[in-house]
Design a protein around this motif. Structure first.
Motif, mmCIF file in Angstrom:
data_model
loop_
_atom_site.group_PDB
_atom_site.id
_atom_site.type_symbol
_atom_site.label_atom_id
_atom_site.label_comp_id
_atom_site.label_asym_id
_atom_site.label_seq_id
_atom_site.Cartn_x
_atom_site.Cartn_y
_atom_site.Cartn_z
ATOM 1 N N ILE A 28 0.908 -1.207 -0.001
ATOM 2 C CA ILE A 28 0.044 0.010 0.043
ATOM 3 C C ILE A 28 0.722 1.207 -0.083
ATOM 4 O O ILE A 28 0.736 2.172 -0.551
ATOM 5 C CB ILE A 28 -0.885 -0.185 1.160
ATOM 6 N N LEU A 29 1.977 1.367 0.756
ATOM 7 C CA LEU A 29 2.920 2.322 0.663
ATOM 8 C C LEU A 29 3.461 2.623 -0.383
ATOM 9 O O LEU A 29 3.570 3.580 -0.995
ATOM 10 C CB LEU A 29 3.973 2.058 1.879
ATOM 11 N N SER A 30 3.719 1.594 -1.202
ATOM 12 C CA SER A 30 4.455 1.570 -2.646
ATOM 13 C C SER A 30 3.287 2.055 -3.711
ATOM 14 O O SER A 30 3.581 3.040 -4.288
ATOM 15 C CB SER A 30 4.882 0.088 -2.960
ATOM 16 N N LEU A 31 2.301 1.655 -3.425
ATOM 17 C CA LEU A 31 0.993 2.182 -4.581
ATOM 18 C C LEU A 31 0.882 3.726 -4.266
ATOM 19 O O LEU A 31 0.519 4.439 -5.218
ATOM 20 C CB LEU A 31 -0.314 1.417 -3.950
ATOM 21 N N TYR A 32 1.103 4.214 -2.988
ATOM 22 C CA TYR A 32 0.532 5.565 -2.856
ATOM 23 C C TYR A 32 2.152 6.478 -2.766
ATOM 24 O O TYR A 32 2.168 7.829 -2.632
ATOM 25 C CB TYR A 32 0.010 5.938 -1.329
ATOM 26 N N GLN A 33 3.050 5.860 -2.933
ATOM 27 C CA GLN A 33 4.431 6.662 -2.719
ATOM 28 C C GLN A 33 4.670 7.575 -3.968
ATOM 29 O O GLN A 33 4.848 8.779 -3.264
ATOM 30 C CB GLN A 33 5.642 5.690 -3.125
ATOM 31 N N PRO A 34 4.062 7.763 -5.101
ATOM 32 C CA PRO A 34 4.095 8.777 -5.964
ATOM 33 C C PRO A 34 3.509 10.246 -5.381
ATOM 34 O O PRO A 34 3.953 11.213 -5.165
ATOM 35 C CB PRO A 34 3.502 8.446 -7.183
ATOM 36 N N LEU A 35 2.158 9.853 -4.694
ATOM 37 C CA LEU A 35 1.419 10.776 -4.111
ATOM 38 C C LEU A 35 2.320 11.354 -2.736
ATOM 39 O O LEU A 35 2.211 12.670 -2.584
ATOM 40 C CB LEU A 35 0.123 10.504 -3.534
ATOM 41 N N LEU A 36 2.711 10.454 -2.015
ATOM 42 C CA LEU A 36 3.323 10.649 -0.579
ATOM 43 C C LEU A 36 4.763 11.669 -0.874
ATOM 44 O O LEU A 36 4.824 12.696 -0.309
ATOM 45 C CB LEU A 36 3.854 9.652 0.130
ATOM 46 N N LEU A 37 5.308 11.341 -1.962
ATOM 47 C CA LEU A 37 6.563 12.083 -2.397
ATOM 48 C C LEU A 37 6.144 13.583 -2.897
ATOM 49 O O LEU A 37 6.689 14.389 -2.531
ATOM 50 C CB LEU A 37 7.181 11.297 -3.720
ATOM 51 N N LYS A 38 5.091 13.557 -3.761
ATOM 52 C CA LYS A 38 4.566 14.887 -4.281
ATOM 53 C C LYS A 38 4.284 15.993 -3.259
ATOM 54 O O LYS A 38 4.611 17.046 -3.157
ATOM 55 C CB LYS A 38 3.530 14.764 -5.266
ATOM 56 N N GLU A 39 3.418 15.166 -2.175
ATOM 57 C CA GLU A 39 3.085 16.024 -0.842
ATOM 58 C C GLU A 39 4.314 16.270 0.046
ATOM 59 O O GLU A 39 4.141 17.295 0.904
ATOM 60 C CB GLU A 39 2.000 15.225 -0.343
ATOM 61 N N SER A 40 5.324 15.620 -0.105
ATOM 62 C CA SER A 40 6.372 15.727 0.791
ATOM 63 C C SER A 40 7.639 16.751 0.360
ATOM 64 O O SER A 40 8.417 17.357 0.949
ATOM 65 C CB SER A 40 7.305 14.675 0.928
ATOM 66 N N VAL A 42 8.443 20.678 -0.310
ATOM 67 C CA VAL A 42 8.172 21.895 0.559
ATOM 68 C C VAL A 42 8.979 22.892 -0.015
ATOM 69 O O VAL A 42 10.416 22.957 -0.059
ATOM 70 C CB VAL A 42 8.415 21.823 1.982
ATOM 71 N N HIS A 43 8.410 23.937 -0.894
ATOM 72 C CA HIS A 43 9.266 25.214 -1.328
ATOM 73 C C HIS A 43 10.044 24.466 -2.459
ATOM 74 O O HIS A 43 11.162 25.136 -2.560
ATOM 75 C CB HIS A 43 10.042 26.048 -0.236
ATOM 76 N N GLY A 44 9.770 23.482 -3.118
ATOM 77 C CA GLY A 44 10.463 22.959 -4.139
ATOM 78 C C GLY A 44 11.430 22.001 -3.790
ATOM 79 O O GLY A 44 12.389 21.263 -4.397
ATOM 80 N N PHE A 45 11.445 21.600 -2.289
ATOM 81 C CA PHE A 45 12.367 20.707 -1.911
ATOM 82 C C PHE A 45 11.865 19.423 -0.893
ATOM 83 O O PHE A 45 10.873 19.752 -0.281
ATOM 84 C CB PHE A 45 13.521 21.350 -0.968
ATOM 85 N N PHE A 46 12.583 18.414 -1.337
ATOM 86 C CA PHE A 46 11.820 16.940 -0.517
ATOM 87 C C PHE A 46 12.193 17.471 0.990
ATOM 88 O O PHE A 46 13.255 17.580 1.329
ATOM 89 C CB PHE A 46 12.540 15.902 -1.192
ATOM 90 N N ASP A 47 11.105 17.046 1.664
ATOM 91 C CA ASP A 47 11.286 17.122 3.261
ATOM 92 C C ASP A 47 11.166 15.664 3.764
ATOM 93 O O ASP A 47 9.707 15.262 3.779
ATOM 94 C CB ASP A 47 10.330 18.090 3.720
ATOM 95 N N GLU A 48 12.014 15.156 4.174
ATOM 96 C CA GLU A 48 12.032 13.896 4.819
ATOM 97 C C GLU A 48 11.169 13.789 6.088
ATOM 98 O O GLU A 48 10.408 12.740 6.001
ATOM 99 C CB GLU A 48 13.515 13.334 5.005
ATOM 100 N N ASP A 49 10.952 14.554 6.843
ATOM 101 C CA ASP A 49 10.075 14.565 7.868
ATOM 102 C C ASP A 49 8.790 14.597 7.547
ATOM 103 O O ASP A 49 7.937 13.839 8.104
ATOM 104 C CB ASP A 49 10.329 15.916 8.800
ATOM 105 N N VAL A 50 8.326 15.455 6.352
ATOM 106 C CA VAL A 50 6.952 15.367 5.954
ATOM 107 C C VAL A 50 6.539 14.019 5.509
ATOM 108 O O VAL A 50 5.589 13.497 5.574
ATOM 109 C CB VAL A 50 6.938 16.633 4.892
ATOM 110 N N TYR A 51 7.547 13.303 4.820
ATOM 111 C CA TYR A 51 7.480 12.189 4.057
ATOM 112 C C TYR A 51 7.034 11.152 5.006
ATOM 113 O O TYR A 51 6.186 10.467 4.991
ATOM 114 C CB TYR A 51 8.616 11.836 3.331
#
Length: 67
Positions: A28-40, A42-51
């Motif tokens: 399930i995490l794998s299925l939703y990974q693209p959305l999780l990454l997109k929503e992570s 912040v100001h154009g940078f990947f935020d590991e904590d948000v992820y």
């Protein structure tokens, strides 16, 4: 799609995840990974904590979802 998802429907996958099957949770995490990454982003940078928070939230929602 992963092999496990191809052989079972999402409902069965969800039920297995709710029952504690770690592979089902990973699927399930794998299925939703693209959305999780997109929503992570912040100001154009990947935020590991948000992820991580989003992954935890998704796993919590899996447990609470009533079928």
């Amino acid at each position: 799609m992963h092999c496990g998802v191809m052989h079972m429907g999402f409902k069965e996958l969800l039920l297995r995840a709710q029952g504690g099957d770690p592979r089902a949770k990973e699927e399930i995490l794998s299925l939703y990974q693209p959305l999780l990454l997109k929503e992570s982003m912040v100001h154009g940078f990947f935020d590991e904590d948000v992820y991580q928070e989003l992954c935890i939230t998704l796993l919590t929602c899996i447990q609470r979802f009533r079928i």
